[in-house]
Design a protein around this motif. Structure first.
Motif, PDB file in Angstrom:
ATOM      1  N   MET A 201      35.506  54.868  46.345  1.00 63.62           N
ATOM      2  CA  MET A 201      35.008  53.538  45.992  1.00 63.62           C
ATOM      3  C   MET A 201      35.322  52.543  47.111  1.00 63.62           C
ATOM      4  O   MET A 201      34.459  51.778  47.538  1.00 63.62           O
ATOM      5  CB  MET A 201      35.655  53.087  44.684  1.00 63.62           C
ATOM      6  N   PHE A 202      36.551  52.600  47.603  1.00 70.97           N
ATOM      7  CA  PHE A 202      36.932  51.689  48.690  1.00 70.97           C
ATOM      8  C   PHE A 202      36.142  51.980  49.959  1.00 70.97           C
ATOM      9  O   PHE A 202      35.658  51.076  50.629  1.00 70.97           O
ATOM     10  CB  PHE A 202      38.427  51.813  48.989  1.00 70.97           C
ATOM     11  N   ALA A 203      36.040  53.279  50.289  1.00 69.48           N
ATOM     12  CA  ALA A 203      35.390  53.648  51.542  1.00 69.48           C
ATOM     13  C   ALA A 203      33.922  53.235  51.530  1.00 69.48           C
ATOM     14  O   ALA A 203      33.350  52.894  52.563  1.00 69.48           O
ATOM     15  CB  ALA A 203      35.525  55.150  51.769  1.00 69.48           C
ATOM     16  N   GLU A 204      33.310  53.238  50.348  1.00 69.84           N
ATOM     17  CA  GLU A 204      31.883  52.908  50.270  1.00 69.84           C
ATOM     18  C   GLU A 204      31.640  51.407  50.080  1.00 69.84           C
ATOM     19  O   GLU A 204      30.501  50.957  50.125  1.00 69.84           O
ATOM     20  CB  GLU A 204      31.238  53.700  49.117  1.00 69.84           C
ATOM     21  N   SER A 205      32.703  50.669  49.842  1.00 70.93           N
ATOM     22  CA  SER A 205      32.517  49.236  49.588  1.00 70.93           C
ATOM     23  C   SER A 205      32.513  48.461  50.891  1.00 70.93           C
ATOM     24  O   SER A 205      33.259  48.767  51.818  1.00 70.93           O
ATOM     25  CB  SER A 205      33.655  48.693  48.724  1.00 70.93           C
ATOM     26  N   LYS A 206      31.686  47.434  50.919  1.00 67.68           N
ATOM     27  CA  LYS A 206      31.729  46.519  52.063  1.00 67.68           C
ATOM     28  C   LYS A 206      32.818  45.479  51.854  1.00 67.68           C
ATOM     29  O   LYS A 206      33.435  44.997  52.787  1.00 67.68           O
ATOM     30  CB  LYS A 206      30.398  45.783  52.196  1.00 67.68           C
ATOM     31  N   LYS A 207      32.991  45.087  50.606  1.00 69.56           N
ATOM     32  CA  LYS A 207      33.938  44.012  50.320  1.00 69.56           C
ATOM     33  C   LYS A 207      34.589  44.245  48.966  1.00 69.56           C
ATOM     34  O   LYS A 207      34.174  43.655  47.967  1.00 69.56           O
ATOM     35  CB  LYS A 207      33.193  42.674  50.351  1.00 69.56           C
ATOM     36  N   PRO A 208      35.583  45.111  48.920  1.00 70.32           N
ATOM     37  CA  PRO A 208      36.263  45.338  47.643  1.00 70.32           C
ATOM     38  C   PRO A 208      37.220  44.180  47.311  1.00 70.32           C
ATOM     39  O   PRO A 208      37.777  43.560  48.211  1.00 70.32           O
ATOM     40  CB  PRO A 208      37.055  46.629  47.879  1.00 70.32           C
ATOM     41  N   LEU A 209      37.380  43.952  46.029  1.00 71.75           N
ATOM     42  CA  LEU A 209      38.356  42.955  45.578  1.00 71.75           C
ATOM     43  C   LEU A 209      39.535  43.692  44.959  1.00 71.75           C
ATOM     44  O   LEU A 209      39.361  44.487  44.022  1.00 71.75           O
ATOM     45  CB  LEU A 209      37.707  42.024  44.550  1.00 71.75           C
ATOM     46  N   MET A 210      40.719  43.468  45.512  1.00 77.45           N
ATOM     47  CA  MET A 210      41.934  44.092  44.962  1.00 77.45           C
ATOM     48  C   MET A 210      42.742  42.988  44.306  1.00 77.45           C
ATOM     49  O   MET A 210      43.318  42.141  44.986  1.00 77.45           O
ATOM     50  CB  MET A 210      42.727  44.783  46.064  1.00 77.45           C
ATOM     51  N   TYR A 211      42.799  43.033  43.002  1.00 82.99           N
ATOM     52  CA  TYR A 211      43.351  41.906  42.247  1.00 82.99           C
ATOM     53  C   TYR A 211      44.576  42.327  41.430  1.00 82.99           C
ATOM     54  O   TYR A 211      44.694  43.482  41.011  1.00 82.99           O
ATOM     55  CB  TYR A 211      42.282  41.339  41.302  1.00 82.99           C
ATOM     56  N   GLY A 212      45.423  41.376  41.147  1.00 88.27           N
ATOM     57  CA  GLY A 212      46.542  41.608  40.240  1.00 88.27           C
ATOM     58  C   GLY A 212      47.875  41.427  40.952  1.00 88.27           C
ATOM     59  O   GLY A 212      48.262  40.324  41.289  1.00 88.27           O
ATOM     60  N   TRP A 213      48.607  42.555  41.147  1.00 92.43           N
ATOM     61  CA  TRP A 213      49.797  42.626  41.988  1.00 92.43           C
ATOM     62  C   TRP A 213      50.983  41.853  41.440  1.00 92.43           C
ATOM     63  O   TRP A 213      51.931  41.609  42.166  1.00 92.43           O
ATOM     64  CB  TRP A 213      49.476  42.136  43.416  1.00 92.43           C
ATOM     65  N   SER A 214      50.966  41.459  40.175  1.00 89.67           N
ATOM     66  CA  SER A 214      52.040  40.600  39.696  1.00 89.67           C
ATOM     67  C   SER A 214      53.019  41.328  38.781  1.00 89.67           C
ATOM     68  O   SER A 214      54.193  41.001  38.750  1.00 89.67           O
ATOM     69  CB  SER A 214      51.445  39.403  38.959  1.00 89.67           C
ATOM     70  N   SER A 215      52.540  42.326  38.045  1.00 90.06           N
ATOM     71  CA  SER A 215      53.450  43.125  37.229  1.00 90.06           C
ATOM     72  C   SER A 215      53.666  44.470  37.900  1.00 90.06           C
ATOM     73  O   SER A 215      53.347  45.530  37.356  1.00 90.06           O
ATOM     74  CB  SER A 215      52.875  43.323  35.822  1.00 90.06           C
TER      75      SER A 215
ATOM     76  N   ALA B 285      39.783  44.664  52.303  1.00 88.31           N
ATOM     77  CA  ALA B 285      39.604  44.096  50.963  1.00 88.31           C
ATOM     78  C   ALA B 285      39.910  42.601  50.945  1.00 88.31           C
ATOM     79  O   ALA B 285      40.515  42.069  51.875  1.00 88.31           O
ATOM     80  CB  ALA B 285      40.531  44.801  49.984  1.00 88.31           C
ATOM     81  N   VAL B 286      39.490  41.965  49.877  1.00 89.82           N
ATOM     82  CA  VAL B 286      40.033  40.651  49.554  1.00 89.82           C
ATOM     83  C   VAL B 286      41.149  40.891  48.551  1.00 89.82           C
ATOM     84  O   VAL B 286      40.969  41.591  47.558  1.00 89.82           O
ATOM     85  CB  VAL B 286      38.980  39.721  48.918  1.00 89.82           C
ATOM     86  N   MET B 287      42.327  40.330  48.835  1.00 90.07           N
ATOM     87  CA  MET B 287      43.490  40.531  47.967  1.00 90.07           C
ATOM     88  C   MET B 287      43.784  39.209  47.248  1.00 90.07           C
ATOM     89  O   MET B 287      43.923  38.181  47.897  1.00 90.07           O
ATOM     90  CB  MET B 287      44.733  40.900  48.783  1.00 90.07           C
ATOM     91  N   ASP B 288      43.871  39.285  45.965  1.00 87.77           N
ATOM     92  CA  ASP B 288      44.234  38.066  45.231  1.00 87.77           C
ATOM     93  C   ASP B 288      45.186  38.454  44.105  1.00 87.77           C
ATOM     94  O   ASP B 288      45.129  39.579  43.591  1.00 87.77           O
ATOM     95  CB  ASP B 288      42.981  37.392  44.666  1.00 87.77           C
ATOM     96  N   ASN B 289      46.061  37.533  43.768  1.00 85.95           N
ATOM     97  CA  ASN B 289      47.001  37.815  42.686  1.00 85.95           C
ATOM     98  C   ASN B 289      46.820  36.825  41.541  1.00 85.95           C
ATOM     99  O   ASN B 289      45.969  35.935  41.603  1.00 85.95           O
ATOM    100  CB  ASN B 289      48.445  37.860  43.202  1.00 85.95           C
ATOM    101  N   THR B 290      47.626  36.973  40.512  1.00 84.79           N
ATOM    102  CA  THR B 290      47.411  36.190  39.287  1.00 84.79           C
ATOM    103  C   THR B 290      47.651  34.701  39.492  1.00 84.79           C
ATOM    104  O   THR B 290      47.267  33.901  38.643  1.00 84.79           O
ATOM    105  CB  THR B 290      48.327  36.691  38.160  1.00 84.79           C
ATOM    106  N   ALA B 291      48.240  34.322  40.623  1.00 87.91           N
ATOM    107  CA  ALA B 291      48.384  32.893  40.906  1.00 87.91           C
ATOM    108  C   ALA B 291      47.025  32.217  40.895  1.00 87.91           C
ATOM    109  O   ALA B 291      46.908  31.023  40.607  1.00 87.91           O
ATOM    110  CB  ALA B 291      49.066  32.689  42.254  1.00 87.91           C
ATOM    111  N   THR B 292      46.003  32.985  41.191  1.00 85.02           N
ATOM    112  CA  THR B 292      44.655  32.412  41.304  1.00 85.02           C
ATOM    113  C   THR B 292      44.212  31.750  39.998  1.00 85.02           C
ATOM    114  O   THR B 292      43.409  30.821  40.018  1.00 85.02           O
ATOM    115  CB  THR B 292      43.671  33.521  41.765  1.00 85.02           C
ATOM    116  N   VAL B 293      44.728  32.218  38.852  1.00 81.26           N
ATOM    117  CA  VAL B 293      44.426  31.542  37.584  1.00 81.26           C
ATOM    118  C   VAL B 293      45.687  30.949  36.972  1.00 81.26           C
ATOM    119  O   VAL B 293      45.780  30.740  35.781  1.00 81.26           O
ATOM    120  CB  VAL B 293      43.764  32.506  36.566  1.00 81.26           C
ATOM    121  N   CYS B 294      46.693  30.707  37.804  1.00 78.46           N
ATOM    122  CA  CYS B 294      47.985  30.294  37.271  1.00 78.46           C
ATOM    123  C   CYS B 294      48.577  29.211  38.158  1.00 78.46           C
ATOM    124  O   CYS B 294      48.177  28.066  38.079  1.00 78.46           O
ATOM    125  CB  CYS B 294      48.880  31.533  37.181  1.00 78.46           C
TER     126      CYS B 294
END
Lengths: 437, 572
Positions: free
Chosen positions: A81-95, A113-122
């Motif tokens: 999935m990652f190898a075939e993606s142009k722009k994967p979103l890797m989200y979470g990373w908080s727990s 990838a674009v990396m985002d964590n739960t701060a984005t909604v917090c």
């Protein structure tokens, strides 16, 4: 005789209590009781024992039903999935622990990838405000030992961080606060009459969404300037009283939560709350602290900080790290159809994101790494259960005040189950194989 | 393991007394060996027309840990237009004054460094510092826990209990995997817990009823009681204040009468870090009110033999200041009105972080630059004067080669003063105009490696090419016979041609080709059982800390996967 494990660190909220005691069965395999924890923390430990726990990865079939797959198959699906993606979103990373966050960062770099964590909604708005104006802060022990003025603004620790007031902020008897709660004045600012507000010396029940005005009025009051009769629904006499109370303290602290970070004004509310704290430092000593939610959302911002230089919304798709919340933030990317696959670990966006975003996730190739069945697993294509960090595997976590504590392993995970870190390492290896082929 | 033979270069090694001679240098099994001891299979590196030295040793920089990461995370602008993608073995990097850990490692490698000391580690947050050091490849690192405002230390030293202080320090070094004793604004940072400060060494610390002078002397005594590899590492009171040189002199004089103990070969009992910030005369920052006091300071430093210092030279850049001197950063934020982070740490210390612009067109920034340069030029013993920028406080890490250019070239200094708006006023207020000395490569080798290694108690590993030492060699593309343009200095020393670290080639033809085998150095100091101290530790954790005693210590596996432990026996 049951076996007791002491000094256990609770992997639930940012309070990161480290004084739990867990009693185990004689063979050390089963958790019997959890002492010292709040109801939420104890439930998390006990839930790890649930008889209906998913122990093997599963993949959604065409007809919507799940089929068990092996970890290798899950690794392969994820890597492809990652190898075939142009722009994967890797989200979470908080727990999860910092070790997994570190491997995840390297993986994100390799797959772009674009990396985002739960701060984005917090507390993302807090991070932005800190980039604007900085932040005078301290560790929680400073509050325990010194603080005599404690403000809870737009947060409700009685329910969200249940042991916060007893361990750190209101009740403990510290070095210079020998009388505990009696040596402290407690102010709660909240439009609702929460259980926290009920215990306060002063409750400012402001009009919803008027935090900026009230904070601004406090700055006016510090300077002894004139105020209108009523600001944000609070009579000026009350505002002067609170301003004086804070100024007259030896050590004042403001804790704040979602009530200000995600109501009208967002990061600007935090800007001015920090400005209030800066002002206070001209009269006395003062600090301000976000009530971080997940037990290691803070760590995720730290790991990305030292690896990429940004605490959230990190875009690695161009081969170097970019940061532009609004553009590189998870929900904006999802809603604008800018990402072509979705990976979630250590969070539950299915429960926390707006419905519009969750619908987008449902239409993308997607993997969810989570010990539980959650609303996110319900919309993902592959669900990979993993060991519970802090219960079945140790690792580093950062408390809401940036104090790193090493969580403990209490029991073994179910046989054959991988940890976050192990799974990510396998994916990273597999991605490298695919890329080299 | 690989063997290397570096041939035909101009070698500078003050320990061996080699001053630019063409000598072959060899590495085998990770160690320096005699050139005749490598076989014919050795990789030959032709250093013809280039400069060869032992790898650099940085005695003081802020490169890993909580406040460094605050600097990164709260300054997205610091990454603007300077991010670099990964390439080969290198991962992506970013950051100007506060680089990511990966860029820090690559920067050190390109400048030819092999060891760096993180200058301030808050003990409670030691895990953070170790996580960053672990993720910083190539260079070996250690970190100094801060002690000068620690409640245990204040309470013990108030009663002059040196043995208890020492036992506590040894315990804390074990718990945090620390390298030595850092002492930042003694007493002042604890006072900052109440928004106050200790501005002289005689100001009494609120509640604890002890003076900075007592803390400084006590920590020197405890350090020598234990016989640690490094000495007490001092950041004094009233940093950055005009007229503070008197306080600095008083501080330095506290070391009189103390002699180093232990087996590590250092000569000093006090290292005064970033001395530049502590060598100001006058009474204000204006051209009329400010004066350099470098001469007054150096007259004293040159007259004694038990003090070392590093310079902390201002590089005239936009940078990020960060220090455990909490009250100073608060003061600074009121001077420039930029964003301010403060972070007090329970029972132990604090930190402040403020961006700062040392503008070339301001008087004071150039005067600060001059003070730092003067200190290095006036130093009579280059084995006791080390070149730093207190990175990133006086300037970013990657500016080291520019600083070396200034020290090695009068022409470069004159050009800077010529170009600066208030260059003449700086000449008037400082000693820079009187100094025509140019540092030689031989002296540079002392001030950036040999002397630093000795002061850290690591001269048996680093700082020289002597057989038996670590196989750390750098080749700079600098020809001392032909180079006449000072710009060549900055270019060459920031772009090493070759770096061999621990017997592995890290830089090859100017490119980073390996992430090496990074180690974390810490000091395991054994002391006699001390029931009093054990009791005090348990009490403090029960009552005042917010983590349990059992959750305080930094474990080996996660945080220091590749440790180098220096054993010290202080039981006798």
């Amino acid at each position: 005789m049951s076996k007791i494990v002491t000094d256990v660190v609770c992997p639930f909220c940012g309070t990161l209590c480290d004084d739990l005691e867990v009693s185990l069965s004689d063979d050390g395999k089963e958790i019997l009781e959890v002492y010292n924890a709040c109801a939420i923390g104890a439930a998390k430990f006990l839930h790890a024992q649930a008889s209906d726990r998913i122990t093997r990865p599963r993949r959604r079939q065409e007809d919507g039903t799940w089929k068990d797959i092996s970890y290798d198959e899950a690794v392969d699906y994820t890597a492809k999935m990652f190898a075939e993606s142009k722009k994967p979103l890797m989200y979470g990373w908080s727990s999860t622990n910092c070790e997994a966050q570190g491997v995840g960062s390297e993986l994100g770099e390799v797959v772009g990838a674009v990396m985002d964590n739960t701060a984005t909604v917090c507390h993302g708005s807090t991070l932005i405000a800190v980039q604007d104006v900085g932040v005078p802060g301290c560790t929680l022990g400073e509050i325990k030992n010194r603080a005599d003025r404690v403000v809870f603004w737009g947060c409700n620790p009685a329910h969200a961080h249940p042991r916060h007031m007893s361990r750190y902020s209101i009740f403990p008897r510290g070095f210079f606060t020998g009388k505990g709660a009696k040596s402290r004045k407690m102010v709660v600012v909240d439009p609702r009459c929460t259980d926290t507000a009920k215990t306060a010396d002063i409750h400012l029940q402001l009009e919803q969404g008027r935090d900026y005005e009230l904070l601004s009025a406090i700055r006016v009051a510090f300077r002894g300037e004139k105020l209108p009769d009523v600001v944000a629904g609070i009579p000026k006499e009350k505002i002067y009283e609170v301003a004086d109370t804070l100024k007259e303290g030896r050590f004042s602290v403001i804790f704040f939560g979602m009530g200000v970070t995600h109501s009208l004004g967002k990061n600007h509310n935090i800007d001015i709350a920090i400005a209030v704290t800066r002002d206070l430092n001209d009269y006395t000593k003062a600090a301000i602290m976000p009530m971080r939610g997940h037990y290691n959302v803070t760590g995720s911002g730290q790991v990305w900080g030292w690896q990429f230089g940004f605490p959230f919304c990190v875009d690695l798709t161009r081969g170097f790290a970019r940061y532009n919340p609004g553009e590189t933030s998870a929900n904006d990317l999802l809603m604008r159809d800018e990402v072509d696959s979705f990976f979630s670990l250590g969070s539950d966006p299915g429960a926390h994101f707006p419905n519009e975003s969750v619908k987008k996730i449902a239409n993308l190739p997607s993997v969810c790494i989570d010990p539980h069945i959650t609303p996110t697993t319900a919309v993902c294509k592959v669900h990979v259960p993993v060991a519970f960090v802090g219960i079945e595997v140790g690792g580093c976590a950062y408390r809401m005040d940036n104090v790193p504590i090493e969580t403990r392993k209490v029991v073994d995970p179910p046989e054959g189950m991988l940890t976050d870190e192990e799974f990510l390492k396998k994916v990273l290896d597999r991605v490298r194989e695919i890329k080299e082929a | 393991m690989a063997e290397f033979l570096v041939k035909n270069g101009f070698v500078y090694d003050p320990v061996l007394g080699i001053n630019g001679d063409m000598v072959d240098v060899a590495v085998r099994n990770g160690k320096m060996v005699d050139a005749s001891d490598v076989g014919t299979n050795a990789t030959v590196i032709d250093a013809k027309g280039m400069t060869v030295m032992a790898a650099g040793v940085d005695i003081h920089a802020h490169i890993a840990g909580p406040k460094v990461n605050v600097g990164r995370n709260f300054r997205p602008e610091d990454k603007l237009f300077n991010a670099t993608p990964g390439k080969g073995v290198m991962r992506m990097g970013g950051g100007h004054s506060v680089p990511t850990v990966l860029r820090t490692a690559y920067t050190y490698a390109k400048m030819g460094y092999g060891f760096a000391l993180e200058a301030a580690m808050p003990p409670l947050l030691a895990r953070h510092t170790h996580e960053e050091m672990r993720d910083t490849p190539i260079i070996d690192e250690g970190a100094l826990p801060v002690f000068g405002n620690n409640w245990f230390v204040l309470e013990y030293l108030k009663n002059n209990e040196i043995e208890n202080t020492a036992a506590y320090i040894a315990w804390l070094l074990r718990m945090t995997k620390g390298f030595g004793i850092k002492n930042v604004n003694p007493g002042g940072t604890e006072a900052w817990g109440w928004g106050l400060n200790c501005e002289t060494i005689h100001d009494v610390v609120p509640y604890f009823d002890i003076t900075p002078a007592q803390i400084i002397k006590g920590l020197i005594e405890a350090n020598e009681y234990l016989g640690l590899p490094h000495c007490m590492h001092m950041h004094g009171n009233s940093l950055g204040q005009p007229g503070n040189y008197g306080i600095t002199l008083e501080t330095l004089k506290l070391a009189e009468g103390y002699k180093p103990k232990g087996d590590f070969g250092r000569d000093q009992v006090l290292h005064n870090t970033h001395l530049q910030f502590h060598s100001y005369g006058g009474e204000s920052y204006t051209s009329k009110g400010f004066a350099s006091a470098s001469k007054e300071i150096m007259n004293y430093v040159n007259s004694v033999d038990n003090i070392t210092f590093d310079t902390g030279i201002v590089t005239l850049d936009e940078t990020t200041t960060m220090t455990a001197d909490g009250p100073f950063e608060h003061h600074l934020s009121h001077m420039n009105n930029l964003k301010w982070v403060n972070s007090d740490v329970e029972l132990e210390t604090a930190a402040g972080i403020v961006p700062f612009i040392y503008g070339k067109n301001t008087f004071i920034a150039v005067a600060q630059w001059a003070v730092g340069v003067e200190l290095a030029l006036m130093a009579k013993d280059p084995m006791r004067c080390f070149i730093t920028t207190d990175a990133p406080n006086a300037g970013p890490l990657y500016r080291y080669p520019r600083v070396w250019k200034w020290l090695m070239s009068l022409k470069a200094r004159d050009a800077l003063l010529e170009d600066a708006k208030y260059g003449d006023k700086v000449r008037n207020a400082c000693y820079i105009g009187e100094l025509d000395k140019e540092i030689s490569l031989y002296e540079l080798a002392m001030m950036t490696r040999a002397g630093c290694a000795k002061a850290l108690g690591l001269s048996h590993m680093f700082g020289s090419l002597k057989p038996g030492l670590e196989g750390d060699v750098v080749v700079y593309p600098y020809n001392p016979e032909t180079a006449d343009d000072p710009e060549l200095i900055e270019q060459a020393f920031g772009n090493a041609h070759t770096l061999i670290k621990g017997g592995e080639q890290i830089v090859k033809d100017g490119e980073i080709v390996s992430n090496g085998n990074k180690r974390t150095f810490w000091v395991n100091c054994k002391t006699n059982e001390n029931a009093q101290v054990q009791h005090d530790i348990s009490e403090k954790f029960k009552k005042y800390y917010t983590v349990t005693e059992n959750n305080y210590g930094v474990s080996a596996h996660h945080y220091t996967p590749n440790p180098y432990v220096i054993e010290v026996d202080a039981t006798k």
